[in-house]
Every structure is written in C-alpha cells, then in structure tokens.
Write a protein that holds these residues in place. Structure first.
Motif, PDB file in Angstrom:
ATOM      1  N   UNK A 183      25.521  15.304   4.437  1.00  0.00           N
ATOM      2  CA  UNK A 183      26.429  14.697   3.463  1.00  0.00           C
ATOM      3  C   UNK A 183      27.224  15.792   2.768  1.00  0.00           C
ATOM      4  N   UNK A 184      28.310  15.388   2.135  1.00  0.00           N
ATOM      5  CA  UNK A 184      29.088  16.322   1.341  1.00  0.00           C
ATOM      6  C   UNK A 184      30.099  17.143   2.105  1.00  0.00           C
ATOM      7  N   UNK A 185      30.056  17.140   3.420  1.00  0.00           N
ATOM      8  CA  UNK A 185      31.016  17.905   4.217  1.00  0.00           C
ATOM      9  C   UNK A 185      31.913  16.966   5.023  1.00  0.00           C
ATOM     10  N   UNK A 186      31.888  15.683   4.671  1.00  0.00           N
ATOM     11  CA  UNK A 186      32.735  14.713   5.355  1.00  0.00           C
ATOM     12  C   UNK A 186      32.012  13.826   6.338  1.00  0.00           C
ATOM     13  N   UNK A 187      30.768  14.167   6.697  1.00  0.00           N
ATOM     14  CA  UNK A 187      30.046  13.357   7.684  1.00  0.00           C
ATOM     15  C   UNK A 187      29.786  11.943   7.183  1.00  0.00           C
ATOM     16  N   UNK A 188      29.549  11.796   5.883  1.00  0.00           N
ATOM     17  CA  UNK A 188      29.318  10.461   5.343  1.00  0.00           C
ATOM     18  C   UNK A 188      30.578   9.609   5.459  1.00  0.00           C
ATOM     19  N   UNK A 189      31.748  10.192   5.182  1.00  0.00           N
ATOM     20  CA  UNK A 189      33.001   9.457   5.359  1.00  0.00           C
ATOM     21  C   UNK A 189      33.280   9.196   6.841  1.00  0.00           C
TER      22      UNK A 189
ATOM     23  N   UNK B  47      18.107  21.866   7.823  1.00  0.00           N
ATOM     24  CA  UNK B  47      18.916  22.516   6.794  1.00  0.00           C
ATOM     25  C   UNK B  47      19.987  21.607   6.209  1.00  0.00           C
ATOM     26  N   UNK B  48      20.681  20.866   7.030  1.00  0.00           N
ATOM     27  CA  UNK B  48      21.812  20.061   6.562  1.00  0.00           C
ATOM     28  C   UNK B  48      21.497  18.577   6.477  1.00  0.00           C
ATOM     29  N   UNK B  49      20.258  18.204   6.702  1.00  0.00           N
ATOM     30  CA  UNK B  49      19.911  16.782   6.723  1.00  0.00           C
ATOM     31  C   UNK B  49      19.602  16.244   5.323  1.00  0.00           C
ATOM     32  N   UNK B  50      20.064  15.018   5.097  1.00  0.00           N
ATOM     33  CA  UNK B  50      19.774  14.277   3.866  1.00  0.00           C
ATOM     34  C   UNK B  50      19.327  12.876   4.254  1.00  0.00           C
ATOM     35  N   UNK B  51      18.547  12.262   3.384  1.00  0.00           N
ATOM     36  CA  UNK B  51      18.128  10.871   3.563  1.00  0.00           C
ATOM     37  C   UNK B  51      19.168  10.022   2.826  1.00  0.00           C
ATOM     38  N   UNK B  52      19.778   9.085   3.543  1.00  0.00           N
ATOM     39  CA  UNK B  52      20.845   8.291   2.943  1.00  0.00           C
ATOM     40  C   UNK B  52      20.635   6.800   3.170  1.00  0.00           C
TER      41      UNK B  52
END
Length: 138
Positions: free
Chosen positions: A56-62, A114-119
C-alpha cells in the motif's frame, strides 16, 4: 497448550471504494493477546468485501481498485440489482478477493514481507460501517 483469542472491531470504510490498511490493528491485537507462534485469521462477515495482502501507499491499492473496475465494471449488467447502480458486482468481489486471510505469527510478530500489508477491500459504497474479526490460534 494452545491459545485462542478473537475480537470483532468496526471499520468505517465510508461511501467510496477503498482499500484500508489494517496491519497495525492486527499487530496490536497480537500484542494485546500475548500471541507468540501461531496463526492470525482475518475475516470479514460481509458478502461484498475481501481481505488482501498487498503493498500500500505506492499506488498498488489504487491499481487494485482500477483492476477490479476493469474486471467487474460498475454498470447494469448484473442480475443482482438491489442497492446503488452496479452493486451486483460487489457481491461477486469475494470470488476474486476472499473474505478471509490466514497469516503466520512467529516470535510474537506478524510474518509479512517487507512491502506487504493486511488490507480490507471494500467496493460497496452502500455500507459505510463494516465488521472485521481477528482470531489468533497459537
């Protein structure tokens, strides 16, 4: 000996399509419940939501929301027609993004890359308040 704990919290997702990062909430739950080695299950008891592990936060969520818009257009093609226009596609979403995820807990921490988030992925603009269940088994 095994340990089991579970809690439900309310998440305000609003009236727009959203990807909501709940990683810190998951970590706090594990800390508050003295979790050490085991599994964390994240579950949303809704027919129109999903749980995803992603950057998240680098555009992947969008990008995810854009991809869902391309795969599941918000138009009148859906047989399921109650709610706002195109709402039927929200009921198909869990077939693409499951309403649950089970994650490893090691040495008291959530084992993520490293770059994974739970969403939480919510495309349903008709329901601004949602429930999330966190369950730990260790």
């Amino acid at each position: 000996m095994s340990l089991f704990s579970s809690e439900v919290f309310t998440l305000a997702t609003g009236r727009t399509e959203r990807v909501v990062d709940i990683t810190e909430r998951c970590r706090r739950f594990l800390y508050d419940n003295d979790a050490y080695n085991g599994l964390l299950n994240v579950f949303v008891p809704h027919a129109t939501m999903g749980v995803a592990v992603l950057e998240t936060g680098a555009g992947s969520d969008d990008d995810l929301l854009a991809a869902l818009g391309a795969i599941l257009p918000k138009d009148d093609r859906w047989i399921h027609r109650h709610g706002s226009p195109g709402h039927g596609r929200d009921h198909v979403l869990p077939a693409f993004i499951a309403p649950h995820a089970t994650l490893p807990v090691l040495d008291g921490g959530l084992e993520l890359g490293t770059w994974q988030s739970v969403t939480i992925v919510d495309t349903n603009v008709d329901n601004p308040d949602r429930q999330v269940r966190l369950s730990y088994l260790g």
